[in-house]
Scaffold this motif. Structure first.
Motif, short mmCIF file in Angstrom:
data_model
loop_
_atom_site.label_atom_id
_atom_site.label_comp_id
_atom_site.label_asym_id
_atom_site.label_seq_id
_atom_site.Cartn_x
_atom_site.Cartn_y
_atom_site.Cartn_z
N GLN B 6 0.76 -1.22 0.13
CA GLN B 6 0.13 -0.06 0.03
C GLN B 6 0.94 1.34 -0.10
O GLN B 6 1.82 1.29 0.56
N TRP B 7 0.27 2.32 -0.70
CA TRP B 7 1.02 3.73 -0.75
C TRP B 7 -0.10 4.73 -0.58
O TRP B 7 -1.03 4.65 -1.27
N PRO B 8 0.47 5.90 -0.16
CA PRO B 8 1.70 6.01 0.87
C PRO B 8 1.33 5.33 2.18
O PRO B 8 0.35 4.98 2.37
N VAL B 9 2.28 5.53 2.98
CA VAL B 9 2.26 4.68 4.37
C VAL B 9 1.56 5.78 5.00
O VAL B 9 0.75 5.33 5.95
N ALA B 10 1.56 7.14 4.94
CA ALA B 10 0.86 8.19 5.82
C ALA B 10 0.76 9.41 4.70
O ALA B 10 1.61 9.78 3.85
N GLU B 11 -0.28 10.09 4.93
CA GLU B 11 -0.70 11.32 4.31
C GLU B 11 -1.13 12.40 5.38
O GLU B 11 -2.15 11.94 6.20
N ILE B 12 -0.85 13.71 5.43
CA ILE B 12 -1.51 14.85 6.05
C ILE B 12 -1.93 15.56 5.00
O ILE B 12 -1.28 16.05 4.08
N LYS B 13 -3.28 15.92 4.78
CA LYS B 13 -3.99 16.71 3.72
C LYS B 13 -4.88 17.62 4.48
O LYS B 13 -5.48 17.53 5.32
N ALA B 14 -5.00 18.59 3.49
CA ALA B 14 -5.95 19.71 4.16
C ALA B 14 -7.61 19.30 3.62
O ALA B 14 -7.73 18.84 2.53
#
Lengths: 109, 113
Positions: B6-14
Motif C-alpha cells: 500500500q502507498w503512501p504509508v501516511a498522508e496529511i492533507k487539508a
C-alpha cells in the motif's frame, strides 16, 4: 445494526494468565468465524478460525470455543505474553465478512 | 508467495484537497480486492470491493470512489477531502486456497486537517 459484538472492549492480564475474549452474533446464517490480530500501525492478520460445524479449534496457545445454540464464541489465550498485546477482532461470514468492534488486550509483564 | 503493498504509508492533507491511495498485489492472479476504513480504536468498515478489472462495488457512501485499472491494482480516491475521512485505510485481498480469508496490507494513515 451491529451483528457481531465483542466484549470486553479492553482487557488487561498479567503475563502467564489466560485471557478470555468474547464474541456474539445475531445472524444464524453465519458459518465461518475468523479471529484477526492487529498490532498498532499494522493491518490485521488472521490468527485462528473456526467453522460452525465445530465447537472447538486449537492452535498452540490460542483456542476458540464455539456455542452455536447460544450464538457465542470465545478466544482463549493461555500463558499470555507481552507480545500478545494487540487488538483482536472477531468476524463472522456467510460469504460477506462482518467484523466486531474489537478487544484491546494488554499483557503486563 | 503473495505480497500486498500500500502507498503512501501516511498522508496529511487539508480539507477540500484531493486524495489518491493505492494498493498492489503481487503473486496472485485475479484476486478479489477490498478497501476498508478504520477509525482510531475502531472496527473495520468495508468501503469497496472488486472481483475483476474495471468493476467496483460500493458498500458505504463516504464521498470516496475506487477503481481497479489493472488486475493487481486498486485505487481509492476523492476530489475533496472531509475531516471525517481521517483514519486508517486498509487494502485487502481474498482468493487463495481459503477464499474466505482476508489478507490485509499494512495500511495508510490519513490525517485531514
Amino acid at each position: 445494526q451491529q451483528q457481531v459484538r465483542q466484549s470486553p472492549q479492553s482487557l488487561t492480564v498479567w503475563e502467564g494468565e489466560t485471557a478470555i475474549l468474547n464474541c456474539s452474533y445475531e445472524d444464524s446464517t453465519f458459518n465461518y468465524f475468523p479471529w484477526y490480530q492487529q498490532f498498532p500501525g499494522e493491518g490485521p492478520a488472521l490468527l485462528i478460525s473456526i467453522r460452525s460445524v465445530s465447537d472447538k479449534k486449537e492452535d498452540g496457545r490460542f483456542t476458540i470455543f464455539f456455542n452455536k445454540r447460544e450464538k457465542k464464541l470465545s478466544l482463549h489465550i493461555t500463558d499470555s505474553q507481552p507480545g500478545d498485546s494487540a487488538t483482536y477482532f472477531c468476524a463472522a461470514s456467510d460469504a460477506k465478512l462482518t467484523f466486531g468492534g474489537g478487544t484491546r488486550l494488554t499483557v503486563r509483564p | 508467495a503473495q505480497t500486498i503493498h500500500q502507498w503512501p504509508v501516511a498522508e496529511i492533507k487539508a480539507v477540500g484537497s484531493p486524495l489518491s491511495l493505492g494498493c498492489t498485489i503481487k503473486g496472485k492472479s485475479s484476486p478479489n480486492l477490498y478497501w476498508y476504513w478504520q477509525a482510531t480504536g475502531g472496527t473495520l468498515q468495508q468501503l469497496f470491493y472488486s472481483i475483476t478489472v474495471g468493476q467496483v462495488e460500493s458498500v458505504v457512501q463516504l464521498n470516496l470512489s475506487a477503481s481497479r485499472p489493472k488486475d493487481d491494482q486498486f485505487i481509492l480516491s476523492t476530489e475533496k477531502l472531509l475531516l471525517s475521512h481521517s483514519g486508517f485505510y486498509l487494502c485487502a485481498w481474498t482468493g487463495g486456497t481459503s477464499a474466505e480469508t482476508l489478507y490485509f496490507g499494512s495500511g495508510t494513515r490519513l490525517t485531514v486537517l
